[in-house]
Every structure is written in C-alpha cells, then in structure tokens.
Write an enzyme that holds these catalytic residues in place. Structure first.
Site, mmCIF file in Angstrom:
data_model
loop_
_atom_site.group_PDB
_atom_site.id
_atom_site.type_symbol
_atom_site.label_atom_id
_atom_site.label_comp_id
_atom_site.label_asym_id
_atom_site.label_seq_id
_atom_site.Cartn_x
_atom_site.Cartn_y
_atom_site.Cartn_z
ATOM 1 N N CYS A 53 0.836 -1.210 0.000
ATOM 2 C CA CYS A 53 0.000 0.000 0.000
ATOM 3 C C CYS A 53 0.870 1.258 0.000
ATOM 4 O O CYS A 53 0.533 2.260 -0.638
ATOM 5 C CB CYS A 53 -0.922 0.022 1.213
ATOM 6 S SG CYS A 53 -1.980 -1.424 1.336
HETATM 7 C C1 BEZ Z 1 0.486 -4.710 1.837
HETATM 8 O O1 BEZ Z 1 0.099 -3.595 1.499
HETATM 9 O O2 BEZ Z 1 1.670 -5.019 1.765
HETATM 10 C C2 BEZ Z 1 -0.498 -5.737 2.344
HETATM 11 C C3 BEZ Z 1 -1.664 -5.339 2.978
HETATM 12 C C4 BEZ Z 1 -2.546 -6.309 3.453
HETATM 13 C C5 BEZ Z 1 -2.282 -7.652 3.266
HETATM 14 C C6 BEZ Z 1 -1.120 -8.031 2.598
HETATM 15 C C7 BEZ Z 1 -0.228 -7.071 2.115
#
Ligand code: BEZ
Length: 226
Positions: A53
C-alpha cells in the site's frame, strides 16, 4: 446473513456512484459534491502502514499531476482512522519521495467499503487482528455524470499498475470524445477502432484514414491533438 431483499444492489459499470458523507485527511466530504464536474478515481487499500500500500499511494501521488491534466481527482480509502492516515502519509512521503495531497477517507466503520463492495469475504489472509475483513484493492473510475465507468479489484498481495489506471482513463475519455473504442494494449497515439454503431461510409467522412480489416473491425488514426 442478509436476505435476498436486504442485499444491496451490486454496483456495476453504468451504475451511479452511491453518495456518502465521510471524514477524510482533507476534511469532511459529501462524495457527490466532491465529484462535482470532474472525473474521480476512488481507490481503496487494505491497511495503513503496510508495504504494498505504501508503494501504491506514493505512486498515485507521483502521478497526480497526470490525473489532474485529464480532469481526474483522486481519493483513497481504507478502514483506518484519520490519525492513522495522517501518520502513515508522512511515511509514504518519506519512503517514496512523493507528496500525498489527495484526500484519504477514514472508513473505520467500513460504511463506504460495504456501500462500494470493497470487502472481500473470500480472501481469508486479508483480515485485521480481530479477523475482520480489510478492504481490498479496488479502483472505481467515475465520470462527471457520476457514472461508474470502470471497476478493478486486486488481491492484497498484488500492487496495482498505475500506468494501466491512467491508460483506462485515456481510453474512456478518448472514446467519449471521438466515438471510438480502443484495442488490446492501446496507448494514446495508437490507432483506435471505429465504434460499431458508425457505418463505414460515415466513418470515412469523420475520420482521417479508415482501414477496414473486416466490416466489424475498422481502425483509424486520430488527429495528433486528440
Ligand atoms: C500490503 O500492502 O503489503 C499488504 C496489505 C494487506 C495484506 C497483505 C499485504
């Protein structure tokens, strides 16, 4: 479980984007007022302070001038609080060198997330510490008439492709302006396809050089300024 009658009508391409009021990092908004006469990209991410994210929000911030050029406003969303968003934005700016200026909706109660069907019940890895589903990586491209023109959904493990989001905006706006469609892997400057509703003899009067491959597959270039 909600009965058939209670279940919200699923959002589809062509649906009017449902209105809502929400708190954002730029203050409270009424979504329809926020859209105004603009195109809008409403996009959700699973959780603040997560790696994928962070890269996504940084990239969307870096590309914001490109979206603005096309009359597109960006607005993010996750089921986190305003103070969480505010702290995380500092990290995003620090890590990616971008400046996140678009608002991010604080949808802790998941009201907008449910309204827009941004919750994936199937992905059991995408849950918070209490097992409550996070938002998925959704993208809604909404036009100035508040019509949903594109819906994209990605799993939590896969960061989105910002160039593709921009490309879809270009395709939609080019299609609206010239009554054309765009072929596989089209990017601005490539030939487009004459809309099936236009007869070839009319297309030849409207477009500079119509190339008929099949009666139903007619390519043309567009003027450079298109
Ligand atoms: C991420 O943004 O890395 C992420 C967020 C939720 C679950 C898995 C990865």
């Amino acid at each position: 479980m909600a009965s058939e009658a209670e279940r919200p009508v699923p959002l589809r391409l062509g649906s009017i984007a449902p209105n809502f009021k929400a708190d954002t990092t730029k203050g409270p908004i009424d979504f329809h007022e926020f859209i105004g006469d603009n195109w809008v990209i409403l996009f959700s991410h699973p959780e603040d302070y997560t790696p994928v994210c962070t890269t996504e929000l940084g990239e969307m911030a870096r590309l914001e001038p490109e979206f603005k050029k096309r009359g597109v406003k960006l607005i993010g969303l996750s089921a986190n609080t305003l103070s969480s968003h505010e702290g995380w934005i500092k990290d995003i700016n620090d890590v990616t060198g971008s400046l996140v200026e678009f608002p991010i909706i604080a949808d802790k109660e998941r009201k907008v997330a449910y309204l827009y069907d941004m919750i994936d019940y199937q992905d059991t890895t995408n849950v918070d510490e209490k097992g409550i589903a996070f938002t998925i990586r959704s993208v809604f491209i909404i036009d100035p008439k508040k019509t949903i023109r594109t819906i994209l959904s990605y799993p939590a493990s896969t960061g989105r492709n910002s160039a593709e989001i921009l490309r879809v905006v270009d395709s939609l706006q080019t299609g609206d302006k010239h009554k054309v469609t765009t072929p596989i892997n089209w990017v601005p400057g490539d030939d487009v396809i004459v809309h099936p509703s236009i007869k070839t003899e009319d297309a030849q009067k409207i477009f500079p050089n119509v190339r008929v491959v099949k009666p139903y597959l007619r390519f043309t270039s567009l003027p450079n300024s298109a």
